[in-house]
Motif scaffolding. Structure first.
Motif, short mmCIF file in Angstrom:
data_model
loop_
_atom_site.label_atom_id
_atom_site.label_comp_id
_atom_site.label_asym_id
_atom_site.label_seq_id
_atom_site.Cartn_x
_atom_site.Cartn_y
_atom_site.Cartn_z
N GLY A 34 0.82 -1.21 0.00
CA GLY A 34 0.00 0.00 0.00
C GLY A 34 0.85 1.25 0.00
N CYS A 37 2.39 1.60 -3.47
CA CYS A 37 1.39 2.01 -4.45
C CYS A 37 1.08 3.50 -4.31
N GLU A 38 0.84 3.97 -3.08
CA GLU A 38 0.51 5.37 -2.87
C GLU A 38 1.70 6.28 -3.14
N GLY A 41 1.70 7.29 -6.62
CA GLY A 41 0.60 8.15 -7.03
C GLY A 41 -0.65 7.41 -7.44
N ASP A 42 -0.71 6.12 -7.15
CA ASP A 42 -1.88 5.32 -7.51
C ASP A 42 -2.79 5.16 -6.29
N TRP A 43 -3.91 4.47 -6.47
CA TRP A 43 -4.86 4.24 -5.40
C TRP A 43 -4.73 2.80 -4.91
N TRP A 44 -4.71 2.61 -3.59
CA TRP A 44 -4.58 1.30 -2.97
C TRP A 44 -5.89 0.90 -2.34
N ASP A 45 -6.40 -0.26 -2.71
CA ASP A 45 -7.60 -0.83 -2.10
C ASP A 45 -7.17 -1.97 -1.20
N TRP A 46 -7.27 -1.78 0.10
CA TRP A 46 -6.76 -2.77 1.04
C TRP A 46 -7.64 -4.01 1.11
N CYS A 51 -3.77 -2.32 -6.59
CA CYS A 51 -3.18 -1.02 -6.86
C CYS A 51 -3.73 -0.56 -8.21
N SER A 53 -4.63 2.68 -11.05
CA SER A 53 -4.28 4.02 -11.52
C SER A 53 -5.56 4.84 -11.68
N PRO A 54 -5.55 6.10 -11.23
CA PRO A 54 -6.73 6.94 -11.43
C PRO A 54 -6.97 7.20 -12.91
#
Length: 102
Positions: A34, A37-38, A41-46, A51, A53-54
């Motif tokens: 996480g 990934c962050e 600059g990406d979004w992490w869904d736990w 991971c 990308s927006p």
């Protein structure tokens, strides 16, 4: 009494080892990926450990603001809405005819 102390010592040592391994597995599986990934600059869904990308809305719709005047007006409108605390506009509800009376 020595057998009791030895048994408790082994129980606590085993509990410590299991909890330490669990914390290490949690960091390997969720925390470190996480953070990586962050940091990219990406979004992490736990929940699903994904991971992603927006994606820009303009990439989906194909509608791009091409001139600076319109872009600045859109930014000003968004900033004004955030300052006031307005919610996004909702679609108008259709009027329904009341049920006929017998």
């Amino acid at each position: 009494m020595n057998r009791t102390i030895d048994r408790l010592k082994l129980i606590f040592l085993a509990a410590f080892a299991i909890l330490s391994a669990g914390a290490f597995a949690y960091h390997i599986g969720w925390v470190w990926p996480g953070q990586k990934c962050e940091a990219a600059g990406d979004w992490w869904d736990w929940r699903s450990r994904t991971c992603a990308s927006p994606v820009l809305i303009s990439d989906i719709t194909g509608r791009v603001i091409k001139n600076d005047e319109t872009r600045n007006a859109a930014k000003a409108d968004a900033a004004k809405a955030r300052a006031v605390g307005d919610e996004p506009a909702k679609p108008a509800a259709k009027a329904q005819d009341p049920a006929p009376k017998p």
